[in-house]
Scaffold this active site. Structure first.
Site, short mmCIF file in Angstrom:
data_model
loop_
_atom_site.label_atom_id
_atom_site.label_comp_id
_atom_site.label_asym_id
_atom_site.label_seq_id
_atom_site.Cartn_x
_atom_site.Cartn_y
_atom_site.Cartn_z
N SER A 68 29.64 49.55 -33.12
CA SER A 68 30.91 49.51 -32.42
C SER A 68 31.74 48.33 -32.91
CB SER A 68 30.68 49.39 -30.92
OG SER A 68 31.89 49.42 -30.21
N ASP A 69 33.06 48.48 -32.83
CA ASP A 69 33.95 47.38 -33.14
C ASP A 69 35.21 47.52 -32.28
OD1 ASP A 69 34.22 45.02 -35.05
OD2 ASP A 69 36.20 45.97 -35.15
N THR A 70 35.73 46.39 -31.83
CA THR A 70 36.92 46.36 -30.97
C THR A 70 37.96 45.44 -31.56
OG1 THR A 70 35.54 46.73 -29.01
CG2 THR A 70 37.75 45.85 -28.63
#
Length: 186
Positions: A68-70
């Site tokens: 995941s990446d934000t």
């Protein structure tokens, strides 16, 4: 039950995933997170979520891996983590009294299927003054946060309105992750 690995050292992501998965392990995916030339914010977070999942999956091909990446985005500009107080002032002043987007991409990878999805949430900040920003900096919270704030922490007091997934803003869109996990386990 198939082994599940979260490809992240983020305590926030670990906590969120524990709401929908009873048992999983955590492994950090050490990858280059530089933005490529002419890369859009959506492409950037999608690429990083996939690369994180691939990095861990390469040595755990019997598992389901979640990467995941934000990123925090305003005017199509990716706002990273502040390097110092002045950078924090610049970032939060840019967000002050404006709407911005927080986009989180995730990849759920198994040997049979890979799902990558992007979830975008609109966040509206109240007007901030420099004193508020400086005081917030001294709490220690903004130092390691994209966009210089944590919606689940003290920074939540700056949020006037939100349209979308709160868990995605924190770092992991739970509704979408749960659905993707069901799909890869079929």
């Amino acid at each position: 039950m198939q082994k599940i690995i979260l490809a992240s050292q983020s305590p926030r992501r670990k906590d969120l995933l524990s709401h929908i998965v009873a048992k999983f392990s955590v492994q950090a995916a050490d990858i280059d997170e530089s933005v490529l030339a002419n890369e859009s914010p959506t492409t950037y977070v999608s690429r990083l979520s996939l690369e994180k999942a691939q990095h861990i999956f390469s040595s755990n091909s019997d598992a389901i891996v979640i990467g995941s990446d934000t990123s925090v985005i305003i005017n199509n500009i990716i706002l990273g983590k502040p390097v110092d107080l002045q950078d924090c002032i610049k970032i939060l002043s840019l967000l002050s009294d404006k709407k911005h987007q927080v986009i989180t991409a995730f990849t759920v990878m198994s040997k049979n299927k890979t799902i990558t999805q992007v979830v975008s949430t609109d966040v509206l900040f109240k007007a901030l003054n420099e004193e508020e920003i400086i005081n917030y900096w001294h709490t220690g919270e903004p130092q390691d946060k994209a966009g210089s704030y944590a919606i689940q922490g003290i920074g939540g007091k700056f949020v006037k309105a939100i349209n979308g997934s709160v868990s995605s803003v924190v770092g992991l869109p739970l509704v979408e992750i749960e659905q993707a996990l069901k799909e890869v386990m079929e």
